[in-house]
Design a protein around this motif. Structure first.
Motif, PDB file in Angstrom:
ATOM      1  N   LYS A  76     -10.046   4.108   1.630  1.00  0.00           N
ATOM      2  CA  LYS A  76      -8.882   4.452   2.445  1.00  0.00           C
ATOM      3  C   LYS A  76      -8.980   3.852   3.841  1.00  0.00           C
ATOM      4  O   LYS A  76      -7.993   3.358   4.381  1.00  0.00           O
ATOM      5  N   TYR A  90       0.827  -1.201   0.000  1.00  0.00           N
ATOM      6  CA  TYR A  90       0.000   0.000   0.000  1.00  0.00           C
ATOM      7  C   TYR A  90       0.861   1.251   0.000  1.00  0.00           C
ATOM      8  O   TYR A  90       1.899   1.306   0.670  1.00  0.00           O
ATOM      9  N   LYS A  91       0.423   2.253  -0.747  1.00  0.00           N
ATOM     10  CA  LYS A  91       1.047   3.580  -0.680  1.00  0.00           C
ATOM     11  C   LYS A  91       0.437   4.359   0.476  1.00  0.00           C
ATOM     12  O   LYS A  91       1.109   5.123   1.151  1.00  0.00           O
ATOM     13  N   TYR A  92      -0.863   4.145   0.697  1.00  0.00           N
ATOM     14  CA  TYR A  92      -1.584   4.835   1.751  1.00  0.00           C
ATOM     15  C   TYR A  92      -1.713   3.899   2.961  1.00  0.00           C
ATOM     16  O   TYR A  92      -1.455   2.704   2.868  1.00  0.00           O
ATOM     17  N   LYS A  93      -2.142   4.443   4.079  1.00  0.00           N
ATOM     18  CA  LYS A  93      -2.441   3.628   5.250  1.00  0.00           C
ATOM     19  C   LYS A  93      -3.864   3.116   5.104  1.00  0.00           C
ATOM     20  O   LYS A  93      -4.824   3.726   5.567  1.00  0.00           O
ATOM     21  N   VAL A 140      -9.197   5.203  -3.354  1.00  0.00           N
ATOM     22  CA  VAL A 140      -7.967   5.299  -4.133  1.00  0.00           C
ATOM     23  C   VAL A 140      -7.956   4.154  -5.138  1.00  0.00           C
ATOM     24  O   VAL A 140      -8.682   3.164  -4.995  1.00  0.00           O
ATOM     25  N   ASP A 189      -5.285   8.898  -6.177  1.00  0.00           N
ATOM     26  CA  ASP A 189      -6.628   9.185  -5.662  1.00  0.00           C
ATOM     27  C   ASP A 189      -7.669   8.899  -6.738  1.00  0.00           C
ATOM     28  O   ASP A 189      -7.425   9.087  -7.938  1.00  0.00           O
ATOM     29  N   TRP A 194      -0.280   3.840  -7.227  1.00  0.00           N
ATOM     30  CA  TRP A 194      -1.511   4.253  -6.562  1.00  0.00           C
ATOM     31  C   TRP A 194      -1.813   5.717  -6.866  1.00  0.00           C
ATOM     32  O   TRP A 194      -0.903   6.517  -7.047  1.00  0.00           O
TER      33      TRP A 194
END
Length: 288
Positions: free
Chosen positions: A146, A125-128, A155, A166, A164
């Motif tokens: 998210k 993952y790039k995001y949490k 995302v 948005d 990744w």
């Protein structure tokens, strides 16, 4: 058509039931005593049925997948070398796009296959992210929330490049100060989809506001089509549609919402008054 599968675990068996007459009668197609081999994976989490031959089960207890290609007669277990459940990781969501392409979302990464789990690739993952809900935009892209239940921001991941970006910026936070959160997303055709979820209220930790969303452009934009405060409750966590008009969303403590007009209106159903039979502790999958 009219096939329904129920995946159930209860001491000491994991069982799969199948109905071919819209639930009027049921046959046991799989029964496994997980106590005899001391199998530590038995709490069924997310399951999928691609067709009558290909059936899949995942579990709360570990990052593994049980795969059947013979209509549930036998299963082969596939494990994945990622951070373990004991270390805080786990399967958040699992879905198959077809009999070859599928994905597992854990707390750390996406695990993707293009050959029915003979092989796989891992995309961090790039995001949490929490790993759910997610859906296949197409064979090479997955859209994922998210944070489960705490946002409707989405995302997108390019499964070829592993990049990744948005996808949907989400609903602005209103005067309550709490975000609206999606818990599951389902599509009724290539472009039209629905999401269920809710909104926390006054810091209670409970999602006392039930919310339903609808998209007509594959999730790039979402409209809230139902929003209602339902005190001392939790949000709906699962949603499914029979065709494009009839949908059901369910949650804890017997919460059921129904639409018969493609999501324009939603009504609460009281199980013991409006439904003759209910099933608790089961994962139900309708396979047309």
């Amino acid at each position: 058509q009219n096939n329904i599968y129920a995946f159930i675990y209860g001491l000491p068996y994991t069982k799969i039931y199948k109905s071919t007459d819209t639930g009027e009668t049921w046959n046991t197609i799989y029964k496994f005593n997980y106590k005899k081999p001391l199998d530590t994976l038995f709490r069924i989490a997310h399951c999928d049925v691609v067709d009558a031959g290909n059936i899949y089960m995942s579990y709360l207890d570990g990052i593994s997948l049980d795969i059947s290609s013979d209509s549930g007669k036998t299963f082969i277990r596939k494990g994945f070398k990622v951070r373990s459940r004991k270390a805080g990781n786990g399967i958040s969501e699992f879905k198959m796009l077809n009999s070859r392409i599928g994905a597992i979302a854990t707390g750390d990464e996406l695990i993707v296959t293009y050959d029915n789990w003979d092989g796989h690739k891992i995309i961090p993952y790039k995001y949490k992210l929490s790993g759910r809900p997610f859906y296949f935009l197409d064979s090479t892209h997955i859209v994922i929330s998210k944070t489960f239940g705490y946002t409707d921001e989405l995302v997108i991941c390019d499964l070829v490049t592993g990049t990744w970006s948005d996808y949907y910026t989400g609903t602005p936070i209103d005067s309550t100060g709490f975000p609206k959160g999606m818990t599951e997303i389902v599509f009724v055709d290539d472009s039209t989809g629905f999401a269920c979820g809710g909104q926390r209220y006054e810091g209670s930790g409970q999602a006392e506001i039930d919310i339903m969303w609808k998209t007509t452009d594959k999730g790039k934009c979402w409209d809230i089509v139902f929003e209602n405060k339902y005190e001392a409750s939790f949000e709906a966590t699962t949603i499914a549609f029979e065709g494009k008009a009839h949908g059901i969303a369910i949650g804890d403590f017997g919460k059921i919402l129904e639409t018969v007009d493609s999501g324009k209106t939603w009504q609460y159903i009281t199980p013991n008054e409006d439904i003759d039979h209910t099933i608790a502790g089961a994962t139900i999958i309708v396979n047309d």
